[in-house]
Enzyme design. Structure first.
Site, PDB file in Angstrom:
ATOM      1  N   LYS A  52      58.562  20.045  67.840  1.00  0.00           N
ATOM      2  CA  LYS A  52      59.553  19.155  68.413  1.00  0.00           C
ATOM      3  C   LYS A  52      59.915  18.048  67.428  1.00  0.00           C
ATOM      4  O   LYS A  52      61.015  17.496  67.480  1.00  0.00           O
ATOM      5  CB  LYS A  52      58.976  18.495  69.688  1.00  0.00           C
ATOM      6  CG  LYS A  52      58.582  19.471  70.758  1.00  0.00           C
ATOM      7  CD  LYS A  52      57.806  18.744  71.858  1.00  0.00           C
ATOM      8  CE  LYS A  52      57.295  19.742  72.872  1.00  0.00           C
ATOM      9  NZ  LYS A  52      56.254  19.144  73.734  1.00  0.00           N
ATOM     10  N   GLY A  53      58.982  17.714  66.564  1.00  0.00           N
ATOM     11  CA  GLY A  53      59.120  16.517  65.722  1.00  0.00           C
ATOM     12  C   GLY A  53      60.370  16.485  64.867  1.00  0.00           C
ATOM     13  O   GLY A  53      60.947  15.431  64.643  1.00  0.00           O
ATOM     14  N   GLU A 108      61.907  19.764  58.626  1.00  0.00           N
ATOM     15  CA  GLU A 108      60.594  19.449  59.199  1.00  0.00           C
ATOM     16  C   GLU A 108      60.398  17.937  59.234  1.00  0.00           C
ATOM     17  O   GLU A 108      61.023  17.198  58.471  1.00  0.00           O
ATOM     18  CB  GLU A 108      59.575  20.122  58.291  1.00  0.00           C
ATOM     19  CG  GLU A 108      58.199  20.431  58.699  1.00  0.00           C
ATOM     20  CD  GLU A 108      57.719  20.459  60.105  1.00  0.00           C
ATOM     21  OE1 GLU A 108      58.325  19.871  61.019  1.00  0.00           O
ATOM     22  OE2 GLU A 108      56.650  21.034  60.294  1.00  0.00           O
ATOM     23  N   ASP A 109      59.549  17.488  60.127  1.00  0.00           N
ATOM     24  CA  ASP A 109      59.271  16.059  60.189  1.00  0.00           C
ATOM     25  C   ASP A 109      58.306  15.620  59.095  1.00  0.00           C
ATOM     26  O   ASP A 109      58.535  14.635  58.406  1.00  0.00           O
ATOM     27  CB  ASP A 109      58.746  15.645  61.578  1.00  0.00           C
ATOM     28  CG  ASP A 109      57.608  16.541  62.073  1.00  0.00           C
ATOM     29  OD1 ASP A 109      57.174  17.447  61.325  1.00  0.00           O
ATOM     30  OD2 ASP A 109      57.152  16.343  63.218  1.00  0.00           O
ATOM     31  N   ASP A 112      51.870  18.008  55.833  1.00  0.00           N
ATOM     32  CA  ASP A 112      50.544  17.419  55.717  1.00  0.00           C
ATOM     33  C   ASP A 112      49.691  18.363  54.859  1.00  0.00           C
ATOM     34  O   ASP A 112      49.774  18.340  53.645  1.00  0.00           O
ATOM     35  CB  ASP A 112      50.013  17.251  57.147  1.00  0.00           C
ATOM     36  CG  ASP A 112      48.732  16.462  57.223  1.00  0.00           C
ATOM     37  OD1 ASP A 112      48.570  15.514  56.470  1.00  0.00           O
ATOM     38  OD2 ASP A 112      47.871  16.801  58.058  1.00  0.00           O
ATOM     39  N   LYS A 140      52.966  14.083  52.788  1.00  0.00           N
ATOM     40  CA  LYS A 140      51.689  13.466  52.403  1.00  0.00           C
ATOM     41  C   LYS A 140      51.061  14.372  51.349  1.00  0.00           C
ATOM     42  O   LYS A 140      50.203  15.190  51.662  1.00  0.00           O
ATOM     43  CB  LYS A 140      50.737  13.436  53.615  1.00  0.00           C
ATOM     44  CG  LYS A 140      51.026  12.438  54.691  1.00  0.00           C
ATOM     45  CD  LYS A 140      49.874  12.496  55.695  1.00  0.00           C
ATOM     46  CE  LYS A 140      50.232  11.957  57.030  1.00  0.00           C
ATOM     47  NZ  LYS A 140      49.225  12.286  58.062  1.00  0.00           N
ATOM     48  N   PHE A 161      47.918   8.414  59.491  1.00  0.00           N
ATOM     49  CA  PHE A 161      48.529   9.119  60.614  1.00  0.00           C
ATOM     50  C   PHE A 161      49.698   8.293  61.140  1.00  0.00           C
ATOM     51  O   PHE A 161      49.524   7.166  61.582  1.00  0.00           O
ATOM     52  CB  PHE A 161      47.507   9.381  61.721  1.00  0.00           C
ATOM     53  CG  PHE A 161      48.019  10.366  62.723  1.00  0.00           C
ATOM     54  CD1 PHE A 161      47.908  11.732  62.491  1.00  0.00           C
ATOM     55  CD2 PHE A 161      48.660   9.933  63.881  1.00  0.00           C
ATOM     56  CE1 PHE A 161      48.413  12.653  63.395  1.00  0.00           C
ATOM     57  CE2 PHE A 161      49.173  10.844  64.789  1.00  0.00           C
ATOM     58  CZ  PHE A 161      49.046  12.206  64.546  1.00  0.00           C
ATOM     59  N   VAL A 162      50.882   8.868  61.057  1.00  0.00           N
ATOM     60  CA  VAL A 162      52.082   8.114  61.411  1.00  0.00           C
ATOM     61  C   VAL A 162      52.739   8.641  62.688  1.00  0.00           C
ATOM     62  O   VAL A 162      52.575   9.803  63.046  1.00  0.00           O
ATOM     63  CB  VAL A 162      53.114   8.121  60.259  1.00  0.00           C
ATOM     64  CG1 VAL A 162      52.623   7.294  59.092  1.00  0.00           C
ATOM     65  CG2 VAL A 162      53.443   9.545  59.813  1.00  0.00           C
ATOM     66  N   ASP A 168      54.531  12.355  66.862  1.00  0.00           N
ATOM     67  CA  ASP A 168      53.807  11.906  68.052  1.00  0.00           C
ATOM     68  C   ASP A 168      52.323  11.696  67.800  1.00  0.00           C
ATOM     69  O   ASP A 168      51.744  12.224  66.855  1.00  0.00           O
ATOM     70  CB  ASP A 168      53.957  12.932  69.175  1.00  0.00           C
ATOM     71  CG  ASP A 168      53.115  14.182  68.911  1.00  0.00           C
ATOM     72  OD1 ASP A 168      53.324  14.823  67.863  1.00  0.00           O
ATOM     73  OD2 ASP A 168      52.241  14.499  69.736  1.00  0.00           O
ATOM     74  N   ARG A 174      57.253   9.431  70.077  1.00  0.00           N
ATOM     75  CA  ARG A 174      58.275  10.182  69.355  1.00  0.00           C
ATOM     76  C   ARG A 174      59.595   9.427  69.297  1.00  0.00           C
ATOM     77  O   ARG A 174      60.364   9.560  68.358  1.00  0.00           O
ATOM     78  CB  ARG A 174      58.537  11.534  70.049  1.00  0.00           C
ATOM     79  CG  ARG A 174      57.447  12.561  69.879  1.00  0.00           C
ATOM     80  CD  ARG A 174      57.971  13.927  70.305  1.00  0.00           C
ATOM     81  NE  ARG A 174      56.900  14.885  70.591  1.00  0.00           N
ATOM     82  CZ  ARG A 174      56.286  15.627  69.676  1.00  0.00           C
ATOM     83  NH1 ARG A 174      56.607  15.516  68.415  1.00  0.00           N
ATOM     84  NH2 ARG A 174      55.330  16.465  70.030  1.00  0.00           N
TER      85      ARG A 174
END
Ligand code: IMP
Ligand code: MG
Length: 184
Positions: A52-53, A108-109, A112, A140, A161-162, A168, A174
C-alpha cells in the site's frame, strides 16, 4: 489517543521527529518527474505501484510526468517466517493488465533489505516488458541484503524506521504528509 505496541500515537503525531518535510518531498518529486519525463520522451510509461505504501508517492509522481502514463497495482507480502530468508514474496494482488512489450516503471515507497524488490523485479522480467525500471522514494542502502538496481531514488536515508507519506508502523501514520521517525 491510541496505543500501538509500545508507542502512543495520536492524530497530532506529536511523537514523530520530522526527517523530510512536506516541501522537501514535493520538490524532490517534481525533480524526479522532470527527469523521468525526459528519459521516457516519445514513450508511454506503465507505472506499477506496490501497495500500500507506494500509492501516495506514485499518484504524486505521476502528476509531474508529461509523457502518457497508465497505472496498475500490485500487492505483495514478504514471508513473515524468519526461517525463510530466501526473499520470496507472496503475491496478494496481481496486476490487472499484461506488461508484455510495455515500458514499465515500478514505484515503491522504500527499499530496505531489497529482498521484496529483487524478487519482484525478476518475476516481472519473465513477463517480457519492453523495459523495466525501478523508482523508489526512499532508499536505505546500508541495510541491503539482496542486490537490486534502483534507477530513480528520491532520498537516501540512514538506518532508521520511518513513517508517513505512505509508510506505516502497524498500519498507522501512512497519511502524514511528511516523513518522520517515531520517537520511542
Ligand atoms: P525490503 O524487502 O526489506 O526491501 O522491504 C521493503 C518493505 O519493508 C517496504 O516496502 C516497506 O513496506 C517495509 N519497510 C522497510 N523499511 C521501512 C521503514 O523504515 N518504515 C516503514 N516500512 C518499512
Ligand atoms: Mg512497500
Amino acid at each position: 489517543m491510541k496505543n500501538v505496541g509500545k508507542v502512543r500515537c495520536n492524530t497530532m503525531a506529536e511523537n514523530i521527529r520530522v526527517l523530510l518535510s512536506e516541501e522537501e518531498i514535493a520538490q524532490r518529486i517534481r525533480e524526479l518527474g522532470e527527469l523521468i519525463s525526459k528519459e521516457y520522451e516519445g514513450k508511454n510509461i506503465h507505472m506499477i505501484c506496490v501497495l500500500k505504501g507506494g500509492v501516495f508517492f506514485m499518484t504524486e509522481l505521476s502528476k509531474h510526468i508529461t509523457v502518457p502514463v497508465s497505472i496498475d497495482f500490485m500487492s505483495v507480502s514478504s514471508y513473515g517466517d524468519a526461517t525463510v530468508s530466501s526473499g520470496r514474496v507472496r503475491i496478494l494482488k496481481d496486476l490487472d493488465e499484461t506488461i508484455e512489450g510495455k515500458d514499465v516503471l515500478v514505484v515503491e515507497d522504500i527499499i530496505d533489505s531489497g529482498r521484496t524488490l529483487s524478487y519482484l523485479m525478476e518475476m516481472l522480467l519473465t513477463r517480457r516488458p519492453n523495459s523495466l525500471k525501478l523508482c523508489t522514494l526512499l532508499d536505505k542502502p546500508s541495510r541491503r541484503e539482496a542486490e537490486v538496481t534502483v534507477d530513480y531514488t528520491g532520498f537516501q536515508i540512514p538506518d532508521e524506521f520511518v513513517v508517513g507519506y505512505g509508510l506505516d508502523y502497524a498500519q498507522h501514520y501512512r497519511n502524514l504528509p511528511y516523513i518522520g521517525v517515531v520517537q520511542q
